[in-house]
Design an enzyme around this catalytic site. Sequence first.
Site, PDB file in Angstrom:
ATOM      1  N   CYS A   1     -87.696-114.409  -4.314  1.00 11.68           N
ATOM      2  CA  CYS A   1     -87.391-114.003  -5.417  1.00 11.68           C
ATOM      3  C   CYS A   1     -85.923-113.497  -5.345  1.00 11.68           C
ATOM      4  O   CYS A   1     -86.095-111.891  -5.371  1.00 11.68           O
ATOM      5  CB  CYS A   1     -88.205-113.521  -6.531  1.00 11.68           C
ATOM      6  SG  CYS A   1     -87.545-113.229  -8.088  1.00 11.68           S
TER       7      CYS A   1
ATOM      8  N   CYS B   1     -85.394-110.677  -8.182  1.00 15.80           N
ATOM      9  CA  CYS B   1     -86.361-109.585  -8.204  1.00 15.80           C
ATOM     10  C   CYS B   1     -85.973-108.525  -7.178  1.00 15.80           C
ATOM     11  O   CYS B   1     -86.006-107.204  -7.484  1.00 15.80           O
ATOM     12  CB  CYS B   1     -87.824-110.072  -7.635  1.00 15.80           C
ATOM     13  SG  CYS B   1     -88.443-111.547  -8.680  1.00 15.80           S
ATOM     14  N   ASP B   2     -85.519-109.118  -6.009  1.00 15.31           N
ATOM     15  CA  ASP B   2     -85.478-108.010  -4.932  1.00 15.31           C
ATOM     16  C   ASP B   2     -83.925-107.837  -4.397  1.00 15.31           C
ATOM     17  O   ASP B   2     -83.723-106.851  -3.647  1.00 15.31           O
ATOM     18  CB  ASP B   2     -86.261-108.506  -3.898  1.00 15.31           C
ATOM     19  CG  ASP B   2     -87.730-108.647  -4.201  1.00 15.31           C
ATOM     20  OD1 ASP B   2     -88.187-107.872  -4.914  1.00 15.31           O
ATOM     21  OD2 ASP B   2     -88.321-109.574  -3.525  1.00 15.31           O
TER      22      ASP B   2
END
Length: 304
Positions: free
Chosen positions: A131, A134-135
């Site tokens: 992701c 997300c990261d």
Amino acid sequence: MYDVIIGGGGPAGLNAALYSARAGLRCLVLEEMFAGGQMSTTTTLENYIGFPDGVDAVALAMQMEEQAQKAGAEIRYEKIESLDLSGAVKKVVTAKETLLCKTFIACMGAKPKQLGIPGEEELRGRGVSYCATCDGALYKNKTVAVIGGGDTALEDALFLARYCQKVYLIHRRDSFRGVHTLAEQVKKTENVELVLNTVATAVNGDSRVESLTINNVVSGETGELVTDGVFVAVGTQPGTSLLQGILVLNEQGYVVTNEEMETEIPGVYAAGDLRKKPLRQVITAAADGAIASYSALRYIEAGR
């Protein structure tokens, strides 16, 4: 007889349980593995609102579970074997018993497709990610590799290029499956380097990702890319196997709902990553769960 049974204990399912229990509904969550779903397979959430320094993903999942239980929701760790959602009374079959409910909320999530190469699973959450949104911010001014050739891989490469010093985009073919405009935009991005006709064969590193072993499928030449992170973008697999032949699924296997999380079957809802939607994040899954719970409550009240 339960008012609502929720299949899945990720953020969608747990928030649906919280809202249902607070509304006075008799609510049961059935989770096959552990609280949090995909969220619990990462280490730190950097983009969940309210935690400016990030939050431990497993700890947050446990707090979600505790909050739902304190509100009155029942949570069992049992696998759903089959479903009969056709009538006014829905049947949810586990290995132990057949459970009855007025409404059912499908929250079985989705999981990223894996490459299946050495080091991938061992370094998941330690440089291997599925992701970018997300990261990605964790890799500011660092070098990363994106693996894939569809829209998601192209979008991930563009997203990561905002933060990273260098982005390698690795694809097994010489052209991309994604839309032409995205591909052209990637090609014009200076800090994105295309590595085509190439597959990754191993993720290397001790405690964190250090490099990626690659192989050119045309020349047979092998090599190694030094990288701080690897973003796998080869698709996701929705957890909808139990729903095939029961609910309408799109070509990719995701459940089709309206904005109220309603499916075509009265009293049956879907929330979270298994649903057809533009963004799959913890916060959007939780929001889906709240909406599904509210729709289930309205359905139950209308039938009383």
